[in-house]
Design a protein around this motif. Structure first.
Motif, PDB file in Angstrom:
ATOM      1  N   LEU A 155     -11.425  12.099 -13.773  1.00 25.28           N
ATOM      2  CA  LEU A 155     -10.051  11.994 -13.686  1.00 25.28           C
ATOM      3  C   LEU A 155      -9.431  12.810 -12.596  1.00 25.28           C
ATOM      4  CD1 LEU A 155      -9.851  13.266 -17.719  1.00 25.28           C
ATOM      5  CD2 LEU A 155      -9.164  10.961 -16.540  1.00 25.28           C
ATOM      6  N   GLU A 156     -10.081  13.628 -11.925  1.00 30.54           N
ATOM      7  CA  GLU A 156      -9.644  14.166 -10.796  1.00 30.54           C
ATOM      8  C   GLU A 156      -9.371  13.061  -9.782  1.00 30.54           C
ATOM      9  OE1 GLU A 156     -10.987  17.552  -7.689  1.00 30.54           O
ATOM     10  OE2 GLU A 156     -11.592  17.704  -9.472  1.00 30.54           O
ATOM     11  N   ASP A 157     -10.331  12.192  -9.441  1.00 30.45           N
ATOM     12  CA  ASP A 157     -10.308  10.959  -8.591  1.00 30.45           C
ATOM     13  C   ASP A 157      -9.132  10.204  -8.789  1.00 30.45           C
ATOM     14  OD1 ASP A 157     -12.720  12.039  -7.217  1.00 30.45           O
ATOM     15  OD2 ASP A 157     -14.060  10.412  -8.181  1.00 30.45           O
ATOM     16  N   VAL A 158      -8.883   9.757 -10.273  1.00 39.12           N
ATOM     17  CA  VAL A 158      -7.869   9.047 -10.601  1.00 39.12           C
ATOM     18  C   VAL A 158      -6.612   9.760 -10.071  1.00 39.12           C
ATOM     19  CG1 VAL A 158      -6.500   7.977 -12.534  1.00 39.12           C
ATOM     20  CG2 VAL A 158      -9.001   7.997 -12.339  1.00 39.12           C
ATOM     21  N   GLY A 159      -6.313  11.188 -10.437  1.00 40.44           N
ATOM     22  CA  GLY A 159      -5.368  11.784 -10.104  1.00 40.44           C
ATOM     23  C   GLY A 159      -5.019  11.986  -8.542  1.00 40.44           C
ATOM     24  N   MET A 160      -5.994  11.661  -7.902  1.00 40.08           N
ATOM     25  CA  MET A 160      -5.763  11.729  -6.396  1.00 40.08           C
ATOM     26  C   MET A 160      -5.471  10.175  -5.924  1.00 40.08           C
ATOM     27  SD  MET A 160      -8.241  14.677  -5.175  1.00 40.08           S
ATOM     28  CE  MET A 160      -9.837  13.790  -5.574  1.00 40.08           C
ATOM     29  N   PHE A 213       0.875  -1.158   0.041  1.00 37.00           N
ATOM     30  CA  PHE A 213       0.088   0.131  -0.115  1.00 37.00           C
ATOM     31  C   PHE A 213       0.887   1.269  -0.016  1.00 37.00           C
ATOM     32  CE2 PHE A 213      -2.909   3.000   1.736  1.00 37.00           C
ATOM     33  CZ  PHE A 213      -4.101   3.012   1.022  1.00 37.00           C
ATOM     34  N   ALA A 214       1.844   1.115   0.777  1.00 38.06           N
ATOM     35  CA  ALA A 214       2.838   2.487   0.873  1.00 38.06           C
ATOM     36  C   ALA A 214       3.561   2.784  -0.432  1.00 38.06           C
ATOM     37  CB  ALA A 214       3.644   2.300   1.857  1.00 38.06           C
ATOM     38  N   GLU A 215       3.643   1.734  -1.152  1.00 38.32           N
ATOM     39  CA  GLU A 215       4.438   2.023  -2.558  1.00 38.32           C
ATOM     40  C   GLU A 215       3.309   2.386  -3.590  1.00 38.32           C
ATOM     41  OE1 GLU A 215       5.536  -1.128  -6.211  1.00 38.32           O
ATOM     42  OE2 GLU A 215       6.287  -1.833  -4.100  1.00 38.32           O
ATOM     43  N   LEU A 216       1.841   2.194  -3.433  1.00 42.63           N
ATOM     44  CA  LEU A 216       1.055   2.864  -4.128  1.00 42.63           C
ATOM     45  C   LEU A 216       0.812   4.266  -4.057  1.00 42.63           C
ATOM     46  CD1 LEU A 216      -1.538   0.015  -3.899  1.00 42.63           C
ATOM     47  CD2 LEU A 216      -0.166   0.421  -5.803  1.00 42.63           C
ATOM     48  N   LEU A 217       1.082   4.730  -2.888  1.00 41.59           N
ATOM     49  CA  LEU A 217       0.838   6.194  -2.694  1.00 41.59           C
ATOM     50  C   LEU A 217       1.855   7.086  -3.161  1.00 41.59           C
ATOM     51  CD1 LEU A 217      -0.398   5.887   1.153  1.00 41.59           C
ATOM     52  CD2 LEU A 217      -1.508   6.106  -0.897  1.00 41.59           C
ATOM     53  N   ASP A 218       1.743   7.154  -4.257  1.00 41.11           N
ATOM     54  CA  ASP A 218       2.803   7.970  -5.527  1.00 41.11           C
ATOM     55  C   ASP A 218       1.867   9.044  -6.354  1.00 41.11           C
ATOM     56  OD1 ASP A 218       4.313   8.761  -7.267  1.00 41.11           O
ATOM     57  OD2 ASP A 218       5.236   6.736  -7.829  1.00 41.11           O
ATOM     58  N   SER A 219       1.861  10.146  -5.873  1.00 38.90           N
ATOM     59  CA  SER A 219       1.193  11.202  -6.568  1.00 38.90           C
ATOM     60  C   SER A 219       1.478  11.408  -8.008  1.00 38.90           C
ATOM     61  CB  SER A 219       0.867  12.474  -5.954  1.00 38.90           C
ATOM     62  OG  SER A 219       2.225  12.952  -5.685  1.00 38.90           O
ATOM     63  N   GLU A 220       2.824  11.331  -8.162  1.00 36.99           N
ATOM     64  CA  GLU A 220       3.232  11.411  -9.442  1.00 36.99           C
ATOM     65  C   GLU A 220       2.593  10.312 -10.588  1.00 36.99           C
ATOM     66  OE1 GLU A 220       7.539  11.789 -10.162  1.00 36.99           O
ATOM     67  OE2 GLU A 220       7.586  13.571  -8.459  1.00 36.99           O
ATOM     68  N   GLU A 221       2.659   9.323 -10.089  1.00 34.38           N
ATOM     69  CA  GLU A 221       1.970   8.114 -10.801  1.00 34.38           C
ATOM     70  C   GLU A 221       0.444   8.309 -10.793  1.00 34.38           C
ATOM     71  OE1 GLU A 221       1.693   3.192 -11.384  1.00 34.38           O
ATOM     72  OE2 GLU A 221       2.308   4.129  -9.501  1.00 34.38           O
ATOM     73  N   PHE A 222      -0.104   8.903  -9.852  1.00 33.25           N
ATOM     74  CA  PHE A 222      -1.514   9.064  -9.770  1.00 33.25           C
ATOM     75  C   PHE A 222      -1.899  10.139 -11.023  1.00 33.25           C
ATOM     76  CE2 PHE A 222      -2.047   8.560  -5.059  1.00 33.25           C
ATOM     77  CZ  PHE A 222      -1.664   7.002  -5.112  1.00 33.25           C
ATOM     78  N   GLU A 223      -1.098  11.207 -11.256  1.00 37.13           N
ATOM     79  CA  GLU A 223      -1.287  12.311 -12.059  1.00 37.13           C
ATOM     80  C   GLU A 223      -0.938  11.796 -13.683  1.00 37.13           C
ATOM     81  OE1 GLU A 223       0.886  15.691 -10.584  1.00 37.13           O
ATOM     82  OE2 GLU A 223      -0.144  15.336  -8.629  1.00 37.13           O
ATOM     83  N   ARG A 224       0.223  11.003 -13.493  1.00 43.47           N
ATOM     84  CA  ARG A 224       0.606  10.423 -14.765  1.00 43.47           C
ATOM     85  C   ARG A 224      -0.592   9.611 -15.647  1.00 43.47           C
ATOM     86  NH1 ARG A 224       1.542   5.918 -16.632  1.00 43.47           N
ATOM     87  NH2 ARG A 224       2.008   5.127 -14.532  1.00 43.47           N
ATOM     88  N   VAL A 225      -1.177   8.830 -14.580  1.00 41.33           N
ATOM     89  CA  VAL A 225      -2.595   8.066 -15.308  1.00 41.33           C
ATOM     90  C   VAL A 225      -3.524   8.842 -15.475  1.00 41.33           C
ATOM     91  CG1 VAL A 225      -4.083   6.360 -14.314  1.00 41.33           C
ATOM     92  CG2 VAL A 225      -1.401   5.707 -13.774  1.00 41.33           C
ATOM     93  N   ALA A 226      -3.854   9.746 -14.731  1.00 42.00           N
ATOM     94  CA  ALA A 226      -4.964  10.530 -15.011  1.00 42.00           C
ATOM     95  C   ALA A 226      -4.721  11.454 -16.548  1.00 42.00           C
ATOM     96  CB  ALA A 226      -5.136  11.747 -14.066  1.00 42.00           C
ATOM     97  N   GLU A 227      -3.503  11.732 -16.577  1.00 40.60           N
ATOM     98  CA  GLU A 227      -3.165  12.438 -17.892  1.00 40.60           C
ATOM     99  C   GLU A 227      -3.196  11.457 -19.085  1.00 40.60           C
ATOM    100  OE1 GLU A 227      -2.489  15.931 -20.161  1.00 40.60           O
ATOM    101  OE2 GLU A 227      -3.045  15.266 -17.886  1.00 40.60           O
ATOM    102  N   GLU A 228      -2.680  10.054 -18.832  1.00 36.28           N
ATOM    103  CA  GLU A 228      -2.747   9.293 -19.880  1.00 36.28           C
ATOM    104  C   GLU A 228      -4.426   8.865 -20.282  1.00 36.28           C
ATOM    105  OE1 GLU A 228      -2.430   4.414 -19.796  1.00 36.28           O
ATOM    106  OE2 GLU A 228      -0.730   5.454 -18.933  1.00 36.28           O
ATOM    107  N   LEU A 229      -5.170   8.826 -19.253  1.00 36.04           N
ATOM    108  CA  LEU A 229      -6.775   8.395 -19.463  1.00 36.04           C
ATOM    109  C   LEU A 229      -7.330   9.668 -20.075  1.00 36.04           C
ATOM    110  CD1 LEU A 229      -7.353   6.837 -16.096  1.00 36.04           C
ATOM    111  CD2 LEU A 229      -7.603   5.668 -18.123  1.00 36.04           C
TER     112      LEU A 229
END
Length: 184
Positions: free
Chosen positions: A158-163, A119-135
């Protein structure tokens, strides 16, 4: 409580009297997604024509406690009425087909975030934002009108995905139990 794993199964929605042949046909072919993310979206047992401030809209699903997803007659656009009886609505997609294809795209890309259950590894706001942009780019490829409403369904999604709201761990295992992450 875990959220049901998203899927892009499409179902036909029968229509009440007055819906009109063209809209009724769209709700059967291509149909509409049976389920989207979470319990917020539920297909109605029967598509119905709204009245009052939303005359001319045909509701086919509920969205949230009071909202309705509708087909706008005669344009065929899919719109969200945030609260039945209130003024206004927001455009979701340019057509029922574009709505179905948009849901298929975002569900097909799920799960969104990498990680191996840590779970700690998943908390990566850069990855969240990258995925939101891809979507975001993918949704615009599917339907160039999907993000026309800055407060609309897809913008909020997309805002939810980015968070990081759509972490795999909050979803019940999919049929077959596999939770492989799509690596973009």
């Amino acid at each position: 409580m875990l959220i049901p794993w998203p899927d892009d199964e499409v179902v036909a929605v029968p229509s009440a009297a007055g819906v009109g042949r063209e809209v009724a046909a769209w709700l059967v072919d291509p149909g509409v997604p049976r389920r989207f993310f979470g319990a917020e979206y539920r297909v109605l047992a029967e598509a119905v024509v709204l009245s009052g401030a939303h005359a001319g809209l045909v509701a086919f699903a509920s969205c949230g406690e009071e909202g309705r997803l509708c087909v706008e007659r005669p344009t065929g656009r899919v719109v969200l009425v945030p609260r039945v009886g209130a003024e206004g609505f927001g455009v979701v997609n340019g057509s029922v087909r574009a709505f179905v294809d948009s849901v298929a795209f975002v569900v097909g890309r799920f799960p969104y975030y990498s990680g191996d259950g840590d779970f700690a590894e998943l908390l990566d706001s850069e990855e969240f934002e990258r995925v939101a942009e891809e979507l975001r780019f993918g949704l615009l490829d599917v339907d160039e009108t999907a993000l026309d409403d800055p407060d609309g369904v897809w913008a909020a999604f997309l805002e939810d995905v980015g968070m990081g709201v759509h972490l795999t761990e909050v979803f019940a295992p999919p049929p077959g139990g596999r939770r492989e992450t799509h690596r973009g």
